[in-house]
Each structure stands twice: as structure tokens, then as C-alpha cells.
Design a protein around this motif. Structure first.
Motif, PDB file in Angstrom:
ATOM      1  N   LEU A 207      15.527  11.905  17.683  1.00 24.14           N
ATOM      2  CA  LEU A 207      15.186  12.538  16.401  1.00 24.14           C
ATOM      3  C   LEU A 207      15.768  13.945  16.420  1.00 24.14           C
ATOM      4  CD1 LEU A 207      13.806  12.872  13.694  1.00 24.14           C
ATOM      5  CD2 LEU A 207      11.649  13.300  14.892  1.00 24.14           C
ATOM      6  N   ILE A 208      16.750  14.188  15.567  1.00 25.70           N
ATOM      7  CA  ILE A 208      17.435  15.480  15.523  1.00 25.70           C
ATOM      8  C   ILE A 208      17.029  16.231  14.266  1.00 25.70           C
ATOM      9  CG2 ILE A 208      19.670  16.638  15.449  1.00 25.70           C
ATOM     10  CD1 ILE A 208      20.818  14.304  17.047  1.00 25.70           C
ATOM     11  N   CYS A 209      16.284  17.312  14.458  1.00 22.77           N
ATOM     12  CA  CYS A 209      15.811  18.140  13.346  1.00 22.77           C
ATOM     13  C   CYS A 209      16.859  19.209  13.077  1.00 22.77           C
ATOM     14  CB  CYS A 209      14.458  18.750  13.688  1.00 22.77           C
ATOM     15  SG  CYS A 209      13.168  17.512  13.986  1.00 22.77           S
ATOM     16  N   ASN A 210      17.811  18.870  12.227  1.00 27.94           N
ATOM     17  CA  ASN A 210      18.980  19.709  11.985  1.00 27.94           C
ATOM     18  C   ASN A 210      18.934  20.443  10.648  1.00 27.94           C
ATOM     19  OD1 ASN A 210      22.115  20.294  12.085  1.00 27.94           O
ATOM     20  ND2 ASN A 210      21.749  19.156  10.190  1.00 27.94           N
ATOM     21  N   ALA A 211      18.298  19.846   9.647  1.00 27.33           N
ATOM     22  CA  ALA A 211      18.337  20.411   8.289  1.00 27.33           C
ATOM     23  C   ALA A 211      17.754  21.819   8.247  1.00 27.33           C
ATOM     24  CB  ALA A 211      17.577  19.504   7.328  1.00 27.33           C
ATOM     25  N   GLY A 212      18.288  22.637   7.371  1.00 25.15           N
ATOM     26  CA  GLY A 212      17.756  23.988   7.229  1.00 25.15           C
ATOM     27  C   GLY A 212      18.365  24.701   6.032  1.00 25.15           C
ATOM     28  N   VAL A 213      17.705  25.765   5.605  1.00 27.83           N
ATOM     29  CA  VAL A 213      18.229  26.615   4.532  1.00 27.83           C
ATOM     30  C   VAL A 213      18.366  28.029   5.068  1.00 27.83           C
ATOM     31  CG1 VAL A 213      17.294  25.220   2.663  1.00 27.83           C
ATOM     32  CG2 VAL A 213      15.884  27.025   3.655  1.00 27.83           C
ATOM     33  N   PHE A 214      19.281  28.778   4.463  1.00 26.19           N
ATOM     34  CA  PHE A 214      19.570  30.132   4.924  1.00 26.19           C
ATOM     35  C   PHE A 214      19.933  31.010   3.732  1.00 26.19           C
ATOM     36  CE2 PHE A 214      22.749  33.307   6.085  1.00 26.19           C
ATOM     37  CZ  PHE A 214      22.114  33.981   7.118  1.00 26.19           C
ATOM     38  N   GLY A 215      19.383  32.216   3.703  1.00 27.29           N
ATOM     39  CA  GLY A 215      19.768  33.176   2.674  1.00 27.29           C
ATOM     40  C   GLY A 215      19.336  32.814   1.274  1.00 27.29           C
ATOM     41  N   THR A 216      18.299  31.984   1.148  1.00 28.71           N
ATOM     42  CA  THR A 216      17.851  31.581  -0.184  1.00 28.71           C
ATOM     43  C   THR A 216      16.908  32.634  -0.781  1.00 28.71           C
ATOM     44  OG1 THR A 216      16.006  30.350   0.779  1.00 28.71           O
ATOM     45  CG2 THR A 216      18.026  29.133   0.365  1.00 28.71           C
ATOM     46  N   ALA A 251       9.961   5.261  24.141  1.00 28.55           N
ATOM     47  CA  ALA A 251      10.277   6.101  25.296  1.00 28.55           C
ATOM     48  C   ALA A 251      11.092   5.341  26.351  1.00 28.55           C
ATOM     49  CB  ALA A 251       8.996   6.653  25.902  1.00 28.55           C
ATOM     50  N   PRO A 252      12.036   6.069  27.001  1.00 32.21           N
ATOM     51  CA  PRO A 252      12.279   7.508  26.864  1.00 32.21           C
ATOM     52  C   PRO A 252      12.955   7.842  25.535  1.00 32.21           C
ATOM     53  CG  PRO A 252      13.895   6.533  28.334  1.00 32.21           C
ATOM     54  CD  PRO A 252      12.908   5.458  28.036  1.00 32.21           C
ATOM     55  N   ALA A 253      12.465   8.896  24.897  1.00 30.29           N
ATOM     56  CA  ALA A 253      12.991   9.343  23.609  1.00 30.29           C
ATOM     57  C   ALA A 253      13.130  10.860  23.626  1.00 30.29           C
ATOM     58  CB  ALA A 253      12.073   8.900  22.471  1.00 30.29           C
ATOM     59  N   ARG A 254      13.962  11.368  22.728  1.00 28.60           N
ATOM     60  CA  ARG A 254      14.217  12.812  22.694  1.00 28.60           C
ATOM     61  C   ARG A 254      14.107  13.364  21.273  1.00 28.60           C
ATOM     62  NH1 ARG A 254      19.470  13.758  26.720  1.00 28.60           N
ATOM     63  NH2 ARG A 254      19.025  12.023  28.140  1.00 28.60           N
ATOM     64  N   VAL A 255      13.543  14.556  21.182  1.00 25.66           N
ATOM     65  CA  VAL A 255      13.545  15.319  19.933  1.00 25.66           C
ATOM     66  C   VAL A 255      14.422  16.546  20.174  1.00 25.66           C
ATOM     67  CG1 VAL A 255      12.161  16.608  18.267  1.00 25.66           C
ATOM     68  CG2 VAL A 255      11.223  14.539  19.334  1.00 25.66           C
ATOM     69  N   VAL A 256      15.301  16.825  19.228  1.00 27.69           N
ATOM     70  CA  VAL A 256      16.221  17.953  19.347  1.00 27.69           C
ATOM     71  C   VAL A 256      16.023  18.872  18.154  1.00 27.69           C
ATOM     72  CG1 VAL A 256      18.636  18.659  19.529  1.00 27.69           C
ATOM     73  CG2 VAL A 256      17.886  16.509  20.582  1.00 27.69           C
ATOM     74  N   MET A 257      15.694  20.128  18.423  1.00 22.55           N
ATOM     75  CA  MET A 257      15.469  21.113  17.366  1.00 22.55           C
ATOM     76  C   MET A 257      16.655  22.065  17.298  1.00 22.55           C
ATOM     77  SD  MET A 257      12.489  20.385  16.062  1.00 22.55           S
ATOM     78  CE  MET A 257      12.562  21.816  15.002  1.00 22.55           C
ATOM     79  N   VAL A 258      17.327  22.108  16.140  1.00 16.58           N
ATOM     80  CA  VAL A 258      18.445  23.030  15.955  1.00 16.58           C
ATOM     81  C   VAL A 258      17.885  24.388  15.528  1.00 16.58           C
ATOM     82  CG1 VAL A 258      20.587  23.508  14.728  1.00 16.58           C
ATOM     83  CG2 VAL A 258      20.012  21.149  15.369  1.00 16.58           C
ATOM     84  N   SER A 259      17.919  25.340  16.435  1.00 12.54           N
ATOM     85  CA  SER A 259      17.412  26.685  16.184  1.00 12.54           C
ATOM     86  C   SER A 259      18.589  27.641  16.012  1.00 12.54           C
ATOM     87  CB  SER A 259      16.494  27.116  17.336  1.00 12.54           C
ATOM     88  OG  SER A 259      15.978  28.411  17.118  1.00 12.54           O
ATOM     89  N   SER A 260      18.460  28.862  16.474  1.00  8.20           N
ATOM     90  CA  SER A 260      19.538  29.850  16.343  1.00  8.20           C
ATOM     91  C   SER A 260      19.250  31.030  17.257  1.00  8.20           C
ATOM     92  CB  SER A 260      19.651  30.327  14.898  1.00  8.20           C
ATOM     93  OG  SER A 260      20.509  31.452  14.806  1.00  8.20           O
ATOM     94  N   GLU A 261      20.312  31.697  17.690  1.00 13.76           N
ATOM     95  CA  GLU A 261      20.161  32.932  18.466  1.00 13.76           C
ATOM     96  C   GLU A 261      19.475  34.013  17.644  1.00 13.76           C
ATOM     97  OE1 GLU A 261      21.437  34.305  21.964  1.00 13.76           O
ATOM     98  OE2 GLU A 261      20.292  32.448  21.820  1.00 13.76           O
ATOM     99  N   SER A 262      19.472  33.875  16.324  1.00 10.61           N
ATOM    100  CA  SER A 262      18.821  34.875  15.471  1.00 10.61           C
ATOM    101  C   SER A 262      17.311  34.902  15.684  1.00 10.61           C
ATOM    102  CB  SER A 262      19.139  34.605  14.000  1.00 10.61           C
ATOM    103  OG  SER A 262      18.539  33.397  13.562  1.00 10.61           O
ATOM    104  N   HIS A 263      16.769  33.927  16.422  1.00  8.31           N
ATOM    105  CA  HIS A 263      15.325  33.930  16.697  1.00  8.31           C
ATOM    106  C   HIS A 263      14.921  35.168  17.492  1.00  8.31           C
ATOM    107  CE1 HIS A 263      16.357  32.670  20.843  1.00  8.31           C
ATOM    108  NE2 HIS A 263      15.139  33.095  21.149  1.00  8.31           N
ATOM    109  N   ARG A 264      15.895  35.808  18.141  1.00  8.86           N
ATOM    110  CA  ARG A 264      15.605  36.970  18.982  1.00  8.86           C
ATOM    111  C   ARG A 264      15.283  38.212  18.171  1.00  8.86           C
ATOM    112  NH1 ARG A 264      17.170  35.484  24.117  1.00  8.86           N
ATOM    113  NH2 ARG A 264      18.713  33.797  24.243  1.00  8.86           N
ATOM    114  N   TYR A 265      15.650  38.222  16.901  1.00  9.80           N
ATOM    115  CA  TYR A 265      15.574  39.450  16.108  1.00  9.80           C
ATOM    116  C   TYR A 265      14.429  39.419  15.096  1.00  9.80           C
ATOM    117  CZ  TYR A 265      20.171  39.390  18.190  1.00  9.80           C
ATOM    118  OH  TYR A 265      21.197  39.286  19.092  1.00  9.80           O
ATOM    119  N   THR A 266      13.259  39.069  15.570  1.00 14.39           N
ATOM    120  CA  THR A 266      12.130  39.005  14.647  1.00 14.39           C
ATOM    121  C   THR A 266      10.823  38.944  15.415  1.00 14.39           C
ATOM    122  OG1 THR A 266      11.252  37.817  12.730  1.00 14.39           O
ATOM    123  CG2 THR A 266      12.058  36.481  14.543  1.00 14.39           C
TER     124      THR A 266
END
Length: 414
Positions: A207-216, A251-266
Motif C-alpha cells: 500500500l503506497i500512500c503517495n497522493a498529496g497536495v502542495f501550495g493550495t 502478510a508479509p505486507a508493506r505500507v509506504v508513506m511518501v513524505s518529504s525533507e520539508s518535514h524538518r522545517y516545522t
């Protein structure tokens, strides 16, 4: 007991590759040594580099260390019922000199998703990729499908999702791809998607959680929450909750969360050090799109870590990642400043195939089987921010997310 190789962990880069006849083993306390079966001798130093190394961290869930009749250490994987003399932590080693960290990682920022999947067969695997109609989500879905996986493109715009599946089928007619509607800005839509997927009676291995919005601009969703927070975090949180049983049964199963290096600045905690909902879903006058995005990406890592703590005992692991620096995608269309920055930085950005590489690595790399709670950049494990590593904050976010979902779903049911 014959020595058994653990697929994936013995593939190294040219520097660390062992000469023929050599085998790498570890001691009870984690130090590596090298056995020369030709000359029947052992030594502490790597036969090529002369370095001494040790493994770090605890064994993955389900693994146990044992000693055979000859006094040699071996490892038992109780989940998959297999044994090996190779320590499952060998993907993450450090040199004897702590000032010179060493990694067996063989990929970098130039690696593509297809590079990682070369020679990999995913037949029989089922994957869901959110936001897969364009950008790195599409390249992720395409790469998995072209290697045999059954891939569901979960997208808000079903017409664009169908176009995306058509492109993949044009490339390979036998690909198993399908489009399903999923609008993360609506908890009801998430609920309907999960119900429709479960009705197919398919397993779910990735399960790849990739969707996201930015700058809205600031806008409230139908669930009365700020849209960046809901789309990037809460919608995915609810999706994973609804598919949790399916993941565990697969199982075995994997979840993948697409985050960002910008998480460091908050920050998502108030002056008293507690998780602050008003920072996660702010009022219009307190809203800044970039900050909202950064906070949602911090939530992705916290959620991934807590999810791994809760589900890894059931064979489901979760990892988070940063896909790459300023890749041109549909995200940029929401904010003209991002378009300008991308234009200036374009010579230094990744392609979409390169951007999908770390996602694919986290989703399929054999050496990550059973390993979770980590953060990756350029297919290499690295440390996220201190706040992203906080178990207290992760638990608080989980409990808040559960409460937000329950309140809204309960209200809709009335």
C-alpha cells in the motif's frame, strides 16, 4: 545445518563484494567476521577493504538468534519459517571507526525505479498506489505493473486514472492494472473505496500512500478540515485503518508513506510541548500553504513509525521516504512560486523515474523484508528530524486522528 543465504542481503556494491569462497557472518554481539572456505580460516577484516564492521539495531520482529552445534550463530525467521547464517541487519552496518559510517546500499539519487526492479518478479503481488494518475505516482504504478504486480491506481479523477491505466496497457497488454476512485478529501469516499476494494477479495501486499497536495489556498474539506492536512495525512490514515485487516491477512505486507525533507522545517506542538490541532488544521487567517505542507509531511513520518510499531507484530511493516528534490509534477501547478523555483533548479532535479526509485525500494527491496519504522532518502536509510522520531508525538497524533475520523464518520451516519 547447511548455511543458507538470505536473498537480497548478499548483493553488495563492488567495494564490499566478497571474493569467491568467502562468506560473511556475525558474532553474538554483532561484530562481522569473514570465513574463507577455500583456505578454511576466518578473520575480522574484510578481505578487500580491510575494514572491521558491526551490525546495529535490534533484530526485526519475528527473528531470533540461535547457536548451532558447532557454536556458530544463525538466525531464525519465525514469520516465514526459514533460517540463515546471515544477520538480517546486514543491510545496515557501520565501520569499526564510528566517524566513518559505512553502508551496503548500492543505489543513489540517480537510480531509477526500473533499475531497482531489474530481474524482480512481482507476479501474485497486489499493490495500491494513491495519486497514481501522474508524476511519481504514475511511474511507481507503472514500474510495479510492468514487473507483474496487480496494481490499483487509486485516484480522485477517475477519467485521468483510466487514461493512466491505458498508457500502461499500451506498453504491456498483459499488465494487471485497474483504476478506482479515491478522494482523500472526503472520508466517505475513503470508506467507499475500501469497501469496493475488499469486495474484490484480493490480498494486499503493498500500500503506497503517495497522493498529496502542495501550495493550495486555504479551503475546508467536506469533513470541515483544512484540505492539506486531510488529503496528505488524515485521508491516508483512515485508508490504512480500513485496509488493516486485509494487510495483516496478506502478510508479509508493506505500507509506504511518501513524505518529504520539508518535514524538518516545522513544528506541530504548542509552547507547552503538546500536539496542537490548531497547527494541523489552522484557521484561514493563520494559514500558510508551505507550512501546512511541511506539517503534513511530518505527520506522514510520525504515522508511519507508529503504524509500524502497531502492525509489525502482525507481519505488516511501514517506512517513510523523501522522493527527491524539486521534481516537476502536478503539485507545482497550485503555486506560482514553486513553478519559478523549479524553472531555476531544473538542471538539478530528478526525473519521475528517479523520483519513484525510493518508493519502489521501500516497497520491494528484499533486504527490507520485516524491517520498518525507518526513513529513506535516495534509497538510503537516514535519520528524520528529532520531532519525527518522537513516540509520544506519534501516539498523540494517532489518537487525535482516530478521534477526528470517528467524530466525522459518526456524524455522517446520523
Amino acid at each position: 545445518m547447511a548455511a543458507l543465504k538470505y536473498a537480497g542481503l548478499d548483493d553488495t556494491d563492488s567495494e564490499d563484494e566478497l571474493p569467491p569462497g568467502w562468506e560473511e557472518r556475525s558474532t553474538k554481539d554483532g561484530w562481522l567476521y569473514y570465513a574463507n572456505h577455500v583456505e578454511e580460516k576466518t578473520q575480522w577484516e574484510h578481505p578487500k577493504t580491510g575494514k572491521r564492521k558491526r551490525v546495529v539495531g535490534d533484530l526485526p520482529y519475528g527473528w531470533e538468534q540461535e547457536t548451532d552445534e558447532n557454536g556458530h550463530i544463525y538466525f531464525v525467521d519465525h514469520l516465514n519459517k526459514r533460517t540463515t547464517y546471515l544477520d538480517p541487519r546486514l543491510a545496515f552496518t557501520v565501520d569499526d571507526n564510528p566517524l566513518k559510517p559505512s553502508s551496503r546500499q548500492k543505489y543513489d539519487g540517480n537510480t531509477t525505479a526500473m533499475d531497482i526492479l531489474q530481474g524482480c518478479g512481482l507476479t501474485g503481488k497486489v499493490a495500491i498506489v494513491t495519486g497514481a494518475n501522474s508524476g511519481i505516482g504514475f511511474e511507481t504504478a507503472r514500474s510495479l505493473a510492468l514487473h507483474g504486480a496487480h496494481v490499483v491506481l487509486a485516484c480522485r479523477n477517475i477519467a485521468r486514472a483510466n487514461e493512466a491505466t491505458g498508457k500502461i496497457l499500451e506498453e504491456w497488454q498483459k499488465a494487471k492494472v485497474e483504476a478506482m476512485i479515491l478522494d482523500l478529501s472526503s472520508l466517505r469516499s475513503v470508506q467507499q473505496f475500501a469497501k469496493a476494494f475488499k469486495a474484490k477479495n484480493l490480498p494486499l501486499h503493498i500500500l503506497i500512500c503517495n497522493a498529496g497536495v502542495f501550495g493550495t489556498p486555504w479551503v475546508l474539506t467536506v469533513d470541515d478540515l483544512e484540505s492539506t492536512f486531510q488529503v496528505n495525512h488524515l485521508g491516508h490514515f483512515y485508508l490504512v485503518q480500513l485496509l488493516q485487516d486485509t494487510l495483516c491477512h496478506s502478510a508479509p505486507a508493506r505500507v509506504v508513506m511518501v513524505s518529504s525533507e520539508s518535514h524538518r522545517y516545522t513544528d506541530i506542538k504548542n509552547a507547552s510541548g503538546k500536539l496542537d490541532f490548531n497547527l494541523l488544521s489552522p484557521l484561514k487567517r493563520e494559514y500558510w500553504s508551505m507550512l501546512a505542507y511541511n506539517r503534513s509531511k511530518l505527520c506522514n513520518i510520525l504515522f508511519s513509525n507508529e503504524l509500524n510499531r502497531r502492525l509489525s507484530p502482525h507481519g505488516v511493516t511501514s517506512n517513510a521516504l523523501h522522493p527527491g528534490n524539486m521534481m516537476y509534477s502536478a503539485l507545482h501547478q497550485s503555486w506560482w512560486v514553486y513553478t519559478v523555483l523549479f524553472t531555476l533548479a531544473r538542471p538539478f532535479t530528478k526525473s519521475m523515474q528517479q523520483g519513484a526509485a525510493t518508493t519502489i525500494y521501500c516497497a520491494t527491496a528484499p533486504e527490507l523484508e520485516g524491517l520498518g519504522g525507518m526513513y529513506f532518502n535516495n534509497c538510503c536509510r537516514c535519520s528524520p528530524s528529532q520531532q519525527a522520531q518522537s513516540e509520544v508525538t506519534a501516539v498523540a497524533l494517532w489518537e487525535l486522528s482516530e478521534r477526528l475520523v470517528q467524530e466525522r464518520i459518526g456524524r455522517q451516519a446520523q
